[in-house]
Design an enzyme around this catalytic site. Sequence first.
Site, short mmCIF file in Angstrom:
data_model
loop_
_atom_site.label_atom_id
_atom_site.label_comp_id
_atom_site.label_asym_id
_atom_site.label_seq_id
_atom_site.Cartn_x
_atom_site.Cartn_y
_atom_site.Cartn_z
CE LYS A 1 2.73 -7.98 11.02
NZ LYS A 1 2.90 -8.70 12.32
CB ILE A 2 7.73 -8.13 3.38
CG1 ILE A 2 6.26 -8.31 2.95
CG2 ILE A 2 8.66 -8.76 2.36
CD1 ILE A 2 5.90 -7.60 1.67
CB SER B 1 9.78 -3.22 -2.34
OG SER B 1 8.81 -2.37 -1.78
NE ARG B 2 4.28 -1.13 -5.35
CZ ARG B 2 3.89 -2.33 -4.99
NH1 ARG B 2 4.72 -3.36 -5.06
NH2 ARG B 2 2.65 -2.54 -4.55
CG ASP C 1 9.39 -9.78 -8.64
OD1 ASP C 1 9.36 -10.49 -9.66
OD2 ASP C 1 8.39 -9.54 -7.93
CD GLU D 1 6.50 -3.06 -12.23
OE1 GLU D 1 5.44 -3.56 -11.84
OE2 GLU D 1 7.61 -3.29 -11.70
CG HIS E 1 5.35 -6.63 -9.77
ND1 HIS E 1 5.24 -5.26 -9.81
CD2 HIS E 1 4.98 -6.98 -8.52
CE1 HIS E 1 4.80 -4.80 -8.66
NE2 HIS E 1 4.64 -5.84 -7.85
CD GLN E 2 8.12 -14.79 -11.15
OE1 GLN E 2 8.47 -14.50 -12.29
NE2 GLN E 2 8.08 -16.04 -10.70
CB ALA E 3 7.91 -11.11 -5.11
#
Length: 331
Positions: free
Chosen positions: A153-154, A232-233, A257, A262, A294-296
């Site tokens: 989907k993304i 993503s990761r 991101d 992290e 990590h704000q996406a």
Amino acid sequence: MEVLAFGVQADERPLIESAFAGHQEVRCLSVFLDEDTAPIATGHEIISTSVNADLNPRVLETLAAGGTRMIAQRSTGFNNIDLDVAERLGITVARVSYYSPYSVAEFAWALAMAVNRRIVRAATRTRDFDFRLDGLMGRDMHGRTAGVLGTGKIGEAFARIAHGFGMDLLGWDVAENPECVRLGMKYVPKERLLAESDLITLHVPLLPETQRLIDADALKAMKDDAILINSSRGGLIDTAALVAELREGRFTGVGLDVYEAEAGLFFLDRSLEAVDDDTLVRLVTFPNVLVTSHQAYYTEDAVGQIIEATVRNVLDYTAGRRSENVLVPRS
């Protein structure tokens, strides 16, 4: 029954309290769940966690000993949870299997355009009333090639935006997405995608088989002037290998991101402390690299959907129901 929610951001708190109102009592904590904070959950049958919680075996054992029987994770990813241990301890685990893909796809494009057009450098200069254009030249995206690793989907949402820019599309995934094919995407081996793409974006989950999907060899296969985006990761990229390539002057821009180490850094204020992660410290010094925390996913729409799904997961647990969000079923 009170739900204890860990790792709640200030913007999230009113949304969580409003969503749970009339269903369950909820108490929001800003601290993240880890070995030090796990005892706080004692006496709470249901807890909710964020993606940066550390649910290792010791944390899970502490939770189980304190009476926790259900974990409602407020994210799609769950690589931070030892599911085998949770099952052994009789702890139900649920996640959010779906939320707005546009939040992440649009942010990935924001990163891509920011590093391509040197937006951060330009904004910093103009704050000092330096209006020179030296070093700010970017490139048109129109007519260039976007490589999308992971076309769920993304990835599909990202591809639609790329299509709007007039880009050629290359895709790589375990299965083709018919919607991406309709956009003109060609599915090719990963090696060809890396070699031919001007813009490469990662939208695959972090699994054992995708750990460091972008390793030293993959980085060397990319164009010297490629743009690399990861929303993503962090574990999808070998960061030390990326730093080595950046030191050689490669890549037009890198937008991250997420970061593979992290935990213990992102979502926290470490501005007054010495950060002992030499790789991250070096990474943020490159002028063509943009790192965000990590704000996406962090839009009103996506966070609202995440919280609504979390409430449903809790209500399903209390009613003895099971949904597609359940990773470890109620024993």
